[in-house]
Scaffold this motif. Structure first.
Motif, PDB file in Angstrom:
ATOM      1  N   THR A 177       0.792  -1.336   0.017  1.00  0.00           N
ATOM      2  CA  THR A 177       0.130   0.313  -0.041  1.00  0.00           C
ATOM      3  C   THR A 177       0.684   1.497   0.249  1.00  0.00           C
ATOM      4  OG1 THR A 177      -1.803  -1.199   1.412  1.00  0.00           O
ATOM      5  CG2 THR A 177      -1.981   0.778   0.968  1.00  0.00           C
ATOM      6  N   VAL A 178       0.786   2.282  -1.396  1.00  0.00           N
ATOM      7  CA  VAL A 178       1.171   3.484  -1.040  1.00  0.00           C
ATOM      8  C   VAL A 178      -0.011   4.056  -0.120  1.00  0.00           C
ATOM      9  CG1 VAL A 178       2.097   4.771  -2.343  1.00  0.00           C
ATOM     10  CG2 VAL A 178       2.748   3.271  -2.915  1.00  0.00           C
ATOM     11  N   HIS A 179       0.165   5.437   0.427  1.00  0.00           N
ATOM     12  CA  HIS A 179      -0.378   5.743   1.187  1.00  0.00           C
ATOM     13  C   HIS A 179      -0.338   7.381   0.919  1.00  0.00           C
ATOM     14  CE1 HIS A 179      -1.694   3.284   4.971  1.00  0.00           C
ATOM     15  NE2 HIS A 179      -0.852   2.450   4.812  1.00  0.00           N
ATOM     16  N   GLN A 180      -1.549   8.517   1.226  1.00  0.00           N
ATOM     17  CA  GLN A 180      -1.304   9.834   0.330  1.00  0.00           C
ATOM     18  C   GLN A 180       0.082  10.161   0.754  1.00  0.00           C
ATOM     19  OE1 GLN A 180      -5.044  11.553   0.315  1.00  0.00           O
ATOM     20  NE2 GLN A 180      -3.535  13.321   0.187  1.00  0.00           N
ATOM     21  N   ASP A 181       0.717  10.293   2.466  1.00  0.00           N
ATOM     22  CA  ASP A 181       1.824  10.527   2.406  1.00  0.00           C
ATOM     23  C   ASP A 181       2.423   9.981   2.709  1.00  0.00           C
ATOM     24  OD1 ASP A 181       0.755   8.468   4.131  1.00  0.00           O
ATOM     25  OD2 ASP A 181       1.128   9.509   6.288  1.00  0.00           O
ATOM     26  N   VAL A 182       2.660   8.936   1.657  1.00  0.00           N
ATOM     27  CA  VAL A 182       3.424   8.417   1.405  1.00  0.00           C
ATOM     28  C   VAL A 182       4.495   7.640   2.182  1.00  0.00           C
ATOM     29  CG1 VAL A 182       5.741   7.685  -0.266  1.00  0.00           C
ATOM     30  CG2 VAL A 182       4.104   9.571  -0.741  1.00  0.00           C
ATOM     31  N   GLY A 183       4.994   8.418   3.243  1.00  0.00           N
ATOM     32  CA  GLY A 183       5.691   8.358   4.322  1.00  0.00           C
ATOM     33  C   GLY A 183       7.031   7.535   4.444  1.00  0.00           C
ATOM     34  N   SER A 184       7.773   9.144   3.242  1.00  0.00           N
ATOM     35  CA  SER A 184       9.122   8.777   2.835  1.00  0.00           C
ATOM     36  C   SER A 184       9.668   9.921   3.772  1.00  0.00           C
ATOM     37  CB  SER A 184       9.113   9.322   2.041  1.00  0.00           C
ATOM     38  OG  SER A 184       9.081  10.359   1.542  1.00  0.00           O
ATOM     39  N   ILE A 185      11.021   9.872   4.181  1.00  0.00           N
ATOM     40  CA  ILE A 185      11.788  10.242   5.407  1.00  0.00           C
ATOM     41  C   ILE A 185      12.798  11.827   4.660  1.00  0.00           C
ATOM     42  CG2 ILE A 185      13.404   9.479   7.274  1.00  0.00           C
ATOM     43  CD1 ILE A 185      11.344   8.315   7.084  1.00  0.00           C
ATOM     44  N   PRO A 186      11.380  13.219   4.670  1.00  0.00           N
ATOM     45  CA  PRO A 186      12.601  13.968   3.500  1.00  0.00           C
ATOM     46  C   PRO A 186      13.949  14.541   4.343  1.00  0.00           C
ATOM     47  CG  PRO A 186      10.250  14.915   5.402  1.00  0.00           C
ATOM     48  CD  PRO A 186      11.010  13.020   5.127  1.00  0.00           C
ATOM     49  N   LEU A 187      14.155  14.175   5.307  1.00  0.00           N
ATOM     50  CA  LEU A 187      16.066  14.089   5.305  1.00  0.00           C
ATOM     51  C   LEU A 187      16.814  13.399   5.018  1.00  0.00           C
ATOM     52  CD1 LEU A 187      15.553  16.636   8.600  1.00  0.00           C
ATOM     53  CD2 LEU A 187      17.202  17.383   6.633  1.00  0.00           C
ATOM     54  N   LEU A 188      16.649  12.377   4.269  1.00  0.00           N
ATOM     55  CA  LEU A 188      17.248  11.531   4.442  1.00  0.00           C
ATOM     56  C   LEU A 188      17.273  11.307   2.675  1.00  0.00           C
ATOM     57  CD1 LEU A 188      16.624   7.929   6.444  1.00  0.00           C
ATOM     58  CD2 LEU A 188      18.731   9.918   6.453  1.00  0.00           C
ATOM     59  N   GLY A 189      18.676  10.789   2.070  1.00  0.00           N
ATOM     60  CA  GLY A 189      18.638  10.495   0.610  1.00  0.00           C
ATOM     61  C   GLY A 189      17.739   9.465  -0.222  1.00  0.00           C
ATOM     62  N   VAL A 190      18.377   9.501  -1.386  1.00  0.00           N
ATOM     63  CA  VAL A 190      17.120   9.000  -2.606  1.00  0.00           C
ATOM     64  C   VAL A 190      17.023   7.246  -2.508  1.00  0.00           C
ATOM     65  CG1 VAL A 190      16.027   8.031  -5.530  1.00  0.00           C
ATOM     66  CG2 VAL A 190      17.033  10.465  -4.147  1.00  0.00           C
ATOM     67  N   ALA A 191      18.646   7.359  -2.581  1.00  0.00           N
ATOM     68  CA  ALA A 191      18.888   5.236  -1.781  1.00  0.00           C
ATOM     69  C   ALA A 191      18.724   4.868  -0.174  1.00  0.00           C
ATOM     70  CB  ALA A 191      20.234   5.388  -2.507  1.00  0.00           C
ATOM     71  N   ARG A 192      18.946   6.065   0.615  1.00  0.00           N
ATOM     72  CA  ARG A 192      18.668   5.822   2.016  1.00  0.00           C
ATOM     73  C   ARG A 192      17.228   5.628   2.417  1.00  0.00           C
ATOM     74  NH1 ARG A 192      21.836   6.427   6.421  1.00  0.00           N
ATOM     75  NH2 ARG A 192      23.869   7.218   5.855  1.00  0.00           N
ATOM     76  N   ASN A 193      16.215   5.832   1.336  1.00  0.00           N
ATOM     77  CA  ASN A 193      14.649   6.175   1.590  1.00  0.00           C
ATOM     78  C   ASN A 193      14.610   4.859   0.681  1.00  0.00           C
ATOM     79  OD1 ASN A 193      12.690   8.029   3.286  1.00  0.00           O
ATOM     80  ND2 ASN A 193      14.206   9.085   2.439  1.00  0.00           N
TER      81      ASN A 193
END
Ligand SMILES: Nc1ncnc2c1ncn2[C@@H]1O[C@H](COP(=O)(O)OP(=O)(O)OP(=O)(O)O)[C@@H](O)[C@H]1O
Ligand SMILES: [Mg+2]
Lengths: 257, 333
Positions: A86-102
């Motif tokens: 499931t991908v939620h609307q707020d996605v849940g990514s970590i803004p202060l981490l880089g693309v690969a780390r996320n």
């Protein structure tokens, strides 16, 4: 598409919260390589439906079949083990981490041994960039770029890319375009198309008729917890779809579907 | 398949730069004002480094914990409790150094686990939970030491390996500086290079997101609470062998100093952002300021004023740096 087993099928599902019946008598089939749009007004039961598909809440009655076999999705973890993401609307990514780390959060590739085991950043970066590019994001080329500097659409695409990389067979998207502008939405729509082309089954919840019209292969309209209509791509015009989404009730009365 | 990813200097990788410059400026200031009185001598240098080392060993895990979104204010009591255990154990029960140290570390693991569990279960801010456990632990250590020894300061004598390991001096420089460097290298490695470090930053950066991605956020915090408590106990053990005495209240200064050094070192109090090298510089700033004042000839009453002002500046700067990091490289048209 008949003859192909649905990857996920709900049979006569209902869900009550106390006296409040959120869903009743729901039958839905989702097929690999198809985008199944889930439409309906606020409170129609869309979120409740996908919560059952992703193991967040159990149905009160009815059966869920995965790849033709009855399953009991007791927890999100179990659903994920089947490849239901499931991908939620707020996605849940970590803004202060880089693309690969996320991209690799929680499943970081490592190299080295024992206490010297460390994240394999070269591998992580290469794979992450390659996979988000496959979702149509070409502006991001640095695996260290902070996700917080990416646009909302790009973050959705990143989340979709991650889910696919981790082996999702069913990808549930709960209003992924709701908070996005026109251009950002088209990034997400594009990613949905790319995911479909990989043979993934997508469940796409949206309040936006043009978005649904643009990518939907199959449509289920919910009305007060019941399936008010279900149809396939090409059976309805955009205008009809819009009317359905705006006030499905009216049409439900004078047309039998 | 893909163009070689271009490498840019990212602000997230330069968090330490601000604290480093601040340290240089502050050091230069005290070198000018206090240089004539011996601030720059070997003993002056050892003075602030010794202070920084003991504080630094605690500030590093406190900073990591802060990056994960939690506070630990029970460090001070852990220092005192460990020191009481070693002093009472050796002086009154005649147990070996190994046994005494092991006991102190076991207590630390228990305290860390207790803190983590209480925070997890009650969902209360760790700030208040650990403040409470700080008081409970200090009171207990004080009470027990008076009960067993009739005094709050217990002297202890040891000339074995532990004395060498924790109290050796190289000129005026304590061996604690070496332990501090070890702690920093270990923490920097874990934070920057390992999956666990990624989880720490993710947990503090977006708790729900991290959880949904499969990060065991509860376990991350448990490990960090234990790390902090064990490091505090380590300092307690070290000072006991160094000064040949144990005291239940000796560590109370660290309660806020650890957090202050971390924040001055660039750690975001809301979590998700920080660097170990930054914390090292933050700690060095604390060391230079607290010892430098002696050499200026001014009253050391001004220490708090100075540190408080630094803290405000640091908190504001950290937020600005965070904002800058989030706009850098966003080349949006
Ligand atoms: N945890 C719950 N407890 C009680 N009732 C609930 C619960 N979750 C949902 N409901 C009820 O179930 C019905 C369907 O809600 P649901 O969230 O599935 O709607 P939706 O179609 O996703 O709406 P929206 O478009 O606003 O997101 C609503 O009447 C809602 O009040
Ligand atoms: Mg909903």
């Amino acid at each position: 598409m008949t003859g192909i087993t649905p990857i996920i099928e709900l049979r006569d599902i209902s869900k009550s919260y106390g006296n409040n019946t959120a869903l009743s008598g729901i039958n839905i089939s989702v097929y690999p390589g198809e985008v199944h749009c889930l439409l309906g007004d606020n409170g129609a039961g869309k979120s409740t439906l996908i919560k059952m598909m992703s193991g967040v809440v159990p149905p009160s009655t009815g059966q869920i079949l995965f790849d033709g076999k009855p399953v009991n999705l007791a927890s999100p973890r179990e659903a994920m083990a089947y490849g239901i993401a499931t991908v939620h609307q707020d996605v849940g990514s970590i803004p202060l981490l880089g693309v690969a780390r996320n991209f690799f959060l929680g499943v970081e590739p490592t190299k080295g041994w024992g206490p010297f085991k460390r994240i394999d950043f070269d591998k992580a970066g290469e794979i992450a960039i390659e996979h988000i590019r496959a979702m149509g994001i070409s502006r991001v080329t640095d695996p260290d770029q902070l996700v917080g500097t990416m646009s909302g659409g790009e973050r959705q695409a990143l989340a979709i890319a991650r889910a696919l990389y981790l082996g999702a067979k069913v990808l549930i998207l709960d209003e992924p375009t709701a908070a996005l502008g026109v251009r950002e939405s088209s990034v997400v729509i594009d990613a949905i198309r790319k995911a479909r082309a990989q043979g993934v089954a997508l469940v796409f919840i949206t309040h936006n008729a043009p978005h649904a019209f643009a990518v939907g292969d199959r449509y289920t309209v919910l009305l007060q917890g019941r399936v008010a209509a279900s149809f396939s791509r090409g059976e309805k015009t955009l205008d009809e779809l819009t009317t359905w989404m705006a006030g499905g009730k009216k049409i439900a009365e004078d047309a039998t579907v | 398949m893909s163009a070689a990813p271009k490498k840019t200097l990212r602000i997230v990788n330069l968090i330490w730069l601000g604290p480093a410059i601040a340290w240089l400026v502050i050091f230069a200031f005290f070198a000018i004002v206090g240089g004539e009185n011996g601030f720059l001598t070997s003993s002056g240098t050892a003075g602030w480094l010794n202070i920084a080392a003991e504080l630094g060993i605690i500030a590093i895990p406190v900073g990591l914990l802060m990056m994960s979104g939690e506070f630990d204010l029970s460090t001070g009591s852990m220092v005192g409790a460990a020191s009481i255990i070693v002093a009472v154990g050796k002086s009154y029960y005649g147990i070996s150094s190994e046994a005494a140290i092991a006991l102190a570390l076991v207590l630390a693991i228990l305290v860390g686990t207790f803190n983590a569990t209480l925070v997890e279960r009650t969902k209360l801010p760790s700030f208040i939970v650990t403040l409470a456990s700080n008081m409970v632990l200090m009171g207990t250590a004080l009470g027990l030491s008076r009960l067993l020894a009739g005094t709050s300061t217990i002297s202890m004598k040891d000339d074995g390996w532990a004395k060498d390991a924790f109290a050796t001096k190289f000129g005026d420089f304590n061996i604690s500086i070496g332990w501090w460097i070890f702690a920093a290298v270990l923490a920097a490695w874990v934070l920057r290079r390992t999956p666990f470090g990624n989880w720490v930053l993710a947990t503090g950066g977006n708790l729900d997101g991290a959880r949904r991605a499969g990060v065991p956020v509860g376990r991350v915090k448990l490990v960090l609470f234990i790390w902090t408590a064990v490091s505090s106990a380590f300092v307690g053990v070290m000072t006991t062998f160094e000064f040949n005495q144990g005291n239940a209240t000796t560590g109370q200064g660290y309660v806020f100093q650890g957090a202050i050094a971390a924040v001055i070192g660039g750690v975001l109090i809301t979590g998700g952002f920080g660097s170990v090298l930054g914390i090292v510089f933050g700690t060095m700033i604390y060391g230079v300021v607290s010892l430098g004042l002696f050499y200026t000839g001014w009253s050391t009453d001004w220490l708090s004023t100075f540190v408080g002002a630094l803290l405000v500046i640091a908190v504001i700067t950290n937020n600005v740096v965070r904002q800058k990091a989030l706009t850098q490289g966003a080349n949006r048209k």
